[in-house]
Write an enzyme that holds these catalytic residues in place. Structure first.
Site, PDB file in Angstrom:
ATOM      1  N   ASN A  66     116.275  55.869   5.897  1.00  0.00           N
ATOM      2  CA  ASN A  66     116.267  57.280   4.690  1.00  0.00           C
ATOM      3  C   ASN A  66     117.262  58.308   5.868  1.00  0.00           C
ATOM      4  OD1 ASN A  66     115.378  59.978   4.573  1.00  0.00           O
ATOM      5  ND2 ASN A  66     113.832  60.665   5.685  1.00  0.00           N
ATOM      6  N   TRP A  67     118.476  58.515   4.726  1.00  0.00           N
ATOM      7  CA  TRP A  67     120.152  59.215   5.716  1.00  0.00           C
ATOM      8  C   TRP A  67     119.427  60.753   5.567  1.00  0.00           C
ATOM      9  CZ3 TRP A  67     124.229  56.107   2.520  1.00  0.00           C
ATOM     10  CH2 TRP A  67     124.094  54.669   2.830  1.00  0.00           C
ATOM     11  N   LYS A  68     118.400  60.736   5.636  1.00  0.00           N
ATOM     12  CA  LYS A  68     118.445  62.536   5.438  1.00  0.00           C
ATOM     13  C   LYS A  68     119.605  62.865   5.373  1.00  0.00           C
ATOM     14  CE  LYS A  68     114.955  61.329   9.295  1.00  0.00           C
ATOM     15  NZ  LYS A  68     113.916  61.770  10.178  1.00  0.00           N
ATOM     16  N   HIS A  96     107.245  63.863   2.644  1.00  0.00           N
ATOM     17  CA  HIS A  96     108.212  63.599   4.509  1.00  0.00           C
ATOM     18  C   HIS A  96     107.772  64.640   4.993  1.00  0.00           C
ATOM     19  CE1 HIS A  96     110.672  62.824   7.408  1.00  0.00           C
ATOM     20  NE2 HIS A  96     110.781  61.799   7.052  1.00  0.00           N
ATOM     21  N   GLU A 107     103.882  57.652   8.899  1.00  0.00           N
ATOM     22  CA  GLU A 107     104.485  57.525   9.691  1.00  0.00           C
ATOM     23  C   GLU A 107     104.232  59.478  10.940  1.00  0.00           C
ATOM     24  OE1 GLU A 107     109.115  57.405   8.077  1.00  0.00           O
ATOM     25  OE2 GLU A 107     108.580  59.419   8.298  1.00  0.00           O
ATOM     26  N   GLY A 160     112.558  60.556  14.901  1.00  0.00           N
ATOM     27  CA  GLY A 160     113.611  60.982  15.970  1.00  0.00           C
ATOM     28  C   GLY A 160     113.058  60.751  17.127  1.00  0.00           C
ATOM     29  N   SER A 176     110.527  56.467  14.853  1.00  0.00           N
ATOM     30  CA  SER A 176     111.860  55.282  16.007  1.00  0.00           C
ATOM     31  C   SER A 176     111.810  53.555  15.481  1.00  0.00           C
ATOM     32  CB  SER A 176     111.199  55.856  17.025  1.00  0.00           C
ATOM     33  OG  SER A 176     111.847  57.549  17.671  1.00  0.00           O
ATOM     34  N   GLY A 203     115.400  56.135  10.103  1.00  0.00           N
ATOM     35  CA  GLY A 203     115.570  57.673   9.745  1.00  0.00           C
ATOM     36  C   GLY A 203     117.568  57.220  10.661  1.00  0.00           C
TER      37      GLY A 203
HETATM   38  P1  PGA Z   1     113.750  57.799  12.856  1.00  0.00           P
HETATM   39  O1  PGA Z   1     113.106  58.511  11.070  1.00  0.00           O
HETATM   40  O2  PGA Z   1     113.765  56.676  12.288  1.00  0.00           O
HETATM   41  O3  PGA Z   1     114.724  58.741  13.017  1.00  0.00           O
HETATM   42  O4  PGA Z   1     112.964  58.748  13.163  1.00  0.00           O
HETATM   43  C1  PGA Z   1     112.174  58.155  10.405  1.00  0.00           C
HETATM   44  C2  PGA Z   1     111.975  59.422   9.444  1.00  0.00           C
HETATM   45  O5  PGA Z   1     111.467  60.108   9.151  1.00  0.00           O
HETATM   46  O6  PGA Z   1     111.656  58.857   8.096  1.00  0.00           O
END
Ligand code: PGA
Length: 253
Positions: free
Chosen positions: A9-11, A96, A168, A174, A215, A236
């Protein structure tokens, strides 16, 4: 054998040039490692067509980070699931927590989006998870069951449909600190039970999968894969570097 999913997920993190070069690097580095696994890149919409171009000769699949609940019409600024499917997109992240928190997206809207995505053959990746406060109040499992029951209300999975649920925990996204794999496995089993109650044995076994997100990185990915019901990860931060993401691709084989 169940597939393993590794979904990036590159956001809203990568400008066009960086998205293209990362897609190219991941596609090159992953040759030969993807047979057992379903590797999916979900770029932001502004780069999705160019990333599609980079992936067209690879086994890596394309995903989107959201879609609207109508296929077409006067909906300024929205993204059609039908047009996404026509552009080569196979997966779509829905619900999300960043959209629930920043845009007020609710389970009813997510329900409509899941229906729309399924109707054009996309595979929804439905995100569910508790906040830190909900966890402290001891309501985690209830919150997750409620998100599932509402966002999947009255939805039927037809023969060719598939649904991925990503657990999640909102408070670890994050943060660099994932939850214990055993604890994620417990929640995954709560999700599986809810999917069983909603869809029945056959569909729940054949047409759904649960993954973990929050994470995940090359150091902890394997410990999630070792759990009984967790079939992969939504990643992410660690998906934004070719080296860390390809390291995880190698761990799927
Ligand atoms: P992260 O994000 O791996 O940076 O925790 C995961 C996500 O939001 O899908």
């Amino acid at each position: 054998m169940d597939k393993t999913y590794l979904i990036a997920n590159w956001k809203m993190q990568l400008p066009l040039k960086e998205a293209i070069s990362l897609a190219k690097e991941i596609a090159n580095a992953s040759v030969g490692f993807t047979a057992q696994a379903e590797i999916v890149l979900c770029p932001s919409f502004d780069s999705i067509l160019m990333v599609a171009e980079e992936l067209k000769n690879s086994s890596i699949k394309l995903g989107a980070q959201d879609c609207f609940w109508e296929a077409e019409g006067s909906y300024t600024g929205e993204i059609s699931p039908k047009f996404l499917a026509e552009a080569g997109v196979k997966y779509v992240i829905l619900g999300h927590s960043e959209r629930r928190q920043n845009l007020g997206e609710n389970n009813h809207q997510i329900n409509l989006k899941i229906r729309a995505a399924l109707s054009v053959g996309l595979i929804p990746i439905l995100c569910v998870g508790e906040t830190f406060e909900e966890r402290q109040e001891g309501r985690k499992d209830f919150v997750i069951m409620q998100q599932l029951n509402h966002s999947l209300h009255d939805i039927k999975l037809l023969t060719n449909d598939f649904l991925i649920v990503a657990y999640e925990p909102v408070w670890v996204i994050g943060s660099g600190q994932a939850v214990d794999p055993e604890e994620a496995e417990h929640t995954s089993q709560v999700i599986k039970q809810t999917l069983f109650d909603l869809f029945g044995t056959e569909i729940y076994k054949q047409q759904t999968a649960v993954i973990y997100g929050g994470s995940v990185n090359p150091n902890n990915f394997k410990s999630f894969l070792e759990q009984t019901t967790i079939k992969g990860a939504l990643v992410g931060t660690a998906s934004l570097e070719a080296e860390t993401f390809t390291e995880m691709i190698k761990q799927t084989s």
